[in-house]
Write a protein that holds these residues in place. Structure first.
Motif, PDB file in Angstrom:
ATOM      1  N   VAL A  66      -4.642 -10.715   0.352  1.00 52.67           N
ATOM      2  CA  VAL A  66      -3.748  -9.844   1.078  1.00 52.67           C
ATOM      3  C   VAL A  66      -2.862 -10.401   2.091  1.00 52.67           C
ATOM      4  CG1 VAL A  66      -4.131  -7.399   2.416  1.00 52.67           C
ATOM      5  CG2 VAL A  66      -6.303  -8.464   0.832  1.00 52.67           C
ATOM      6  N   GLU A  67      -3.416 -11.337   2.826  1.00 49.44           N
ATOM      7  CA  GLU A  67      -2.590 -11.734   3.740  1.00 49.44           C
ATOM      8  C   GLU A  67      -1.319 -12.472   3.329  1.00 49.44           C
ATOM      9  OE1 GLU A  67      -2.430 -11.694   7.350  1.00 49.44           O
ATOM     10  OE2 GLU A  67      -3.816 -10.209   7.057  1.00 49.44           O
ATOM     11  N   ALA A  68      -1.494 -13.059   2.056  1.00 52.95           N
ATOM     12  CA  ALA A  68      -0.245 -13.701   1.356  1.00 52.95           C
ATOM     13  C   ALA A  68       0.773 -12.541   1.140  1.00 52.95           C
ATOM     14  CB  ALA A  68      -0.580 -14.136   0.042  1.00 52.95           C
ATOM     15  N   MET A 132     -10.382  -8.030   4.690  1.00 53.54           N
ATOM     16  CA  MET A 132      -9.638  -7.392   3.807  1.00 53.54           C
ATOM     17  C   MET A 132      -8.908  -5.836   4.181  1.00 53.54           C
ATOM     18  SD  MET A 132     -11.249  -7.928  -0.123  1.00 53.54           S
ATOM     19  CE  MET A 132      -9.892  -7.312  -0.845  1.00 53.54           C
ATOM     20  N   ALA A 133     -10.032  -5.320   4.840  1.00 52.07           N
ATOM     21  CA  ALA A 133      -9.793  -4.011   5.358  1.00 52.07           C
ATOM     22  C   ALA A 133      -8.676  -4.031   6.596  1.00 52.07           C
ATOM     23  CB  ALA A 133     -10.815  -3.088   5.819  1.00 52.07           C
ATOM     24  N   GLU A 134      -8.861  -5.077   7.510  1.00 54.00           N
ATOM     25  CA  GLU A 134      -7.818  -5.282   8.549  1.00 54.00           C
ATOM     26  C   GLU A 134      -6.605  -5.559   7.801  1.00 54.00           C
ATOM     27  OE1 GLU A 134     -10.963  -6.654  11.878  1.00 54.00           O
ATOM     28  OE2 GLU A 134     -10.080  -8.274  10.568  1.00 54.00           O
ATOM     29  N   SER A 135      -6.572  -6.399   6.869  1.00 55.03           N
ATOM     30  CA  SER A 135      -5.214  -6.893   6.361  1.00 55.03           C
ATOM     31  C   SER A 135      -4.419  -5.815   5.650  1.00 55.03           C
ATOM     32  CB  SER A 135      -5.452  -8.188   5.180  1.00 55.03           C
ATOM     33  OG  SER A 135      -6.027  -9.086   6.033  1.00 55.03           O
ATOM     34  N   LEU A 136      -5.253  -4.913   4.987  1.00 53.48           N
ATOM     35  CA  LEU A 136      -4.605  -3.811   4.045  1.00 53.48           C
ATOM     36  C   LEU A 136      -4.089  -2.909   5.398  1.00 53.48           C
ATOM     37  CD1 LEU A 136      -7.293  -2.835   1.701  1.00 53.48           C
ATOM     38  CD2 LEU A 136      -5.201  -3.851   1.167  1.00 53.48           C
ATOM     39  N   ALA A 137      -4.677  -2.501   6.502  1.00 53.15           N
ATOM     40  CA  ALA A 137      -4.201  -2.038   7.562  1.00 53.15           C
ATOM     41  C   ALA A 137      -2.697  -2.675   7.952  1.00 53.15           C
ATOM     42  CB  ALA A 137      -5.149  -1.746   8.881  1.00 53.15           C
ATOM     43  N   GLN A 147       6.964   4.063  12.097  1.00 54.44           N
ATOM     44  CA  GLN A 147       6.173   5.293  12.033  1.00 54.44           C
ATOM     45  C   GLN A 147       4.605   4.737  12.798  1.00 54.44           C
ATOM     46  OE1 GLN A 147       5.347   6.879   8.292  1.00 54.44           O
ATOM     47  NE2 GLN A 147       7.199   7.090   7.777  1.00 54.44           N
ATOM     48  N   GLU A 148       4.107   5.547  13.512  1.00 57.67           N
ATOM     49  CA  GLU A 148       2.795   5.225  14.316  1.00 57.67           C
ATOM     50  C   GLU A 148       1.666   5.032  13.247  1.00 57.67           C
ATOM     51  OE1 GLU A 148      -0.115   7.263  17.489  1.00 57.67           O
ATOM     52  OE2 GLU A 148       1.873   7.513  17.800  1.00 57.67           O
ATOM     53  N   GLN A 149       1.063   3.898  13.135  1.00 55.70           N
ATOM     54  CA  GLN A 149      -0.047   3.593  12.059  1.00 55.70           C
ATOM     55  C   GLN A 149      -1.011   3.240  13.042  1.00 55.70           C
ATOM     56  OE1 GLN A 149       0.275   3.629   8.643  1.00 55.70           O
ATOM     57  NE2 GLN A 149       2.406   4.099   8.283  1.00 55.70           N
ATOM     58  N   SER A 150      -2.353   3.657  12.406  1.00 56.52           N
ATOM     59  CA  SER A 150      -3.439   3.237  13.060  1.00 56.52           C
ATOM     60  C   SER A 150      -3.736   1.826  12.680  1.00 56.52           C
ATOM     61  CB  SER A 150      -4.651   3.837  12.267  1.00 56.52           C
ATOM     62  OG  SER A 150      -5.988   3.274  12.773  1.00 56.52           O
ATOM     63  N   SER A 151      -4.230   0.993  13.744  1.00 48.20           N
ATOM     64  CA  SER A 151      -4.560  -0.576  13.576  1.00 48.20           C
ATOM     65  C   SER A 151      -5.981  -0.686  13.058  1.00 48.20           C
ATOM     66  CB  SER A 151      -4.414  -1.183  14.875  1.00 48.20           C
ATOM     67  OG  SER A 151      -4.913  -0.864  15.749  1.00 48.20           O
ATOM     68  N   ALA A 152      -6.846   0.300  12.843  1.00 48.35           N
ATOM     69  CA  ALA A 152      -7.950   0.369  12.498  1.00 48.35           C
ATOM     70  C   ALA A 152      -8.156  -0.155  11.137  1.00 48.35           C
ATOM     71  CB  ALA A 152      -8.772   1.761  12.651  1.00 48.35           C
ATOM     72  N   PRO A 153      -9.224  -1.104  10.943  1.00 55.64           N
ATOM     73  CA  PRO A 153      -9.380  -1.598   9.432  1.00 55.64           C
ATOM     74  C   PRO A 153      -9.320  -0.281   8.444  1.00 55.64           C
ATOM     75  CG  PRO A 153     -11.161  -2.535  10.787  1.00 55.64           C
ATOM     76  CD  PRO A 153     -10.297  -1.410  11.698  1.00 55.64           C
ATOM     77  N   ASP A 154      -8.540  -0.449   7.333  1.00 58.05           N
ATOM     78  CA  ASP A 154      -8.428   0.318   6.263  1.00 58.05           C
ATOM     79  C   ASP A 154      -9.594   0.365   5.250  1.00 58.05           C
ATOM     80  OD1 ASP A 154      -7.389   2.313   4.387  1.00 58.05           O
ATOM     81  OD2 ASP A 154      -5.374   1.376   4.332  1.00 58.05           O
ATOM     82  N   PHE A 155     -10.629   0.743   5.618  1.00 58.82           N
ATOM     83  CA  PHE A 155     -11.856   0.973   4.551  1.00 58.82           C
ATOM     84  C   PHE A 155     -11.550   1.993   3.523  1.00 58.82           C
ATOM     85  CE2 PHE A 155     -13.982  -0.768   8.625  1.00 58.82           C
ATOM     86  CZ  PHE A 155     -14.452  -1.915   8.236  1.00 58.82           C
TER      87      PHE A 155
END
Length: 196
Positions: A66-68, A132-137, A147-155
Motif C-alpha cells: 500500500v505504501e508503494a 494497512m488501514a493507516e496506509s489506505l487512509a 478535501q477534509e479527510q479523516s486521518s483515522a485508519p480506514d478499516f
C-alpha cells in the motif's frame, strides 16, 4: 545458514497463503525449499515459530504494497492517472489476486487461520491490519488533498477488500460469475465511497 532460512520463509509463505497453516507440514515446506526435513529445527524451534516468522514478513510486505502506491502518488505516476486508492483496490480486488493467493497478501490469505492461532501471531496480524488501514487512509488523503479527510485508519475499506477477496475465493470454482460479481461490486463500492 541465512540463505536457507530465507528459502524456508519464502517457501512456507507461499504454501501457507495457498493452503493455510493446517494443510502444510514441515516436510512440505522443507521439500519445497530444497532442504531436508531434519534440518528444519536448526532454523526454527517449532512450526508455530515458522508461522510467526512468515506472518511478520508477510504483513510487513502487505503494508509496504500500500505504501508503494502512496509513494507513487508523490512522484511520477506514469500513464496511470487513476486515483491512488482506486489503483490499489483495482489490483487487490482482482481475479489475478483471487486466483494466486500464494503470491498475494498474507493478511487476506491467512486472516481466518490467524483467528485460530496463538495470541502472539494475532498481535502480528493486528499490527499489519492497522498498518494497512493507516496506509489506505493516506491514499485517500493523497487523492483529495483539498478535501477534509479523516486521518483515522480506514478499516472499512480494508474490510471490504479482504471480505470480497475471501468470498470470491470461496465460490470461484463453483460459480465463477458470482465470484467476479463479488469483486466488481466491492471495487465499485469502494470507488463510490472514495468520491462521495
Amino acid at each position: 545458514m541465512t540463505a536457507n532460512r530465507e528459502s524456508i520463509i519464502v517457501s512456507a509463505g507461499q504454501q501457507f497463503r495457498k493452503r493455510g497453516f493446517d494443510d502444510v507440514t514441515i516436510s512440505d515446506v522443507m521439500k519445497a525449499a530444497g532442504l531436508t526435513h531434519g534440518g528444519f529445527y536448526g532454523y526454527f524451534g517449532s512450526k508455530d515459530a515458522l508461522e510467526a516468522a512468515v506472518c511478520e514478513r508477510g504483513v510487513a510486505d502487505s503494508v509496504a504494497a500500500v505504501e508503494a502506491v502512496a509513494a507513487d502518488g508523490t512522484g511520477d505516476q506514469g500513464a496511470d492517472t487513476a486515483p491512488l486508492l482506486q489503483r490499489f483496490v483495482r489490483d487487490y480486488v482482482s481475479a489475478e489476486h483471487r486466483d494466486r493467493p500464494e503470491d498475494g497478501c498474507t493478511v487476506g490469505a491467512l486472516a481466518r487461520d490467524a483467528s485460530r492461532s496463538p495470541v502472539e501471531l494475532q498481535h502480528i496480524f493486528a499490527s499489519g491490519i492497522t498498518g494497512m488501514a493507516e496506509s489506505l487512509a493516506r491514499l485517500r488523503k493523497l487523492d483529495a488533498p483539498d478535501q477534509e479527510q479523516s486521518s483515522a485508519p480506514d478499516f472499512a475499506t480494508l474490510s471490504t477488500m479482504i471480505g470480497a477477496l475471501t468470498l470470491a475465493r470461496a465460490v470461484a470454482d463453483a460459480d465463477p460469475v458470482l465470484s467476479e460479481r463479488i469483486l466488481e461490486s466491492a471495487r465499485t463500492h469502494i470507488e463510490s465511497s472514495a468520491s462521495a
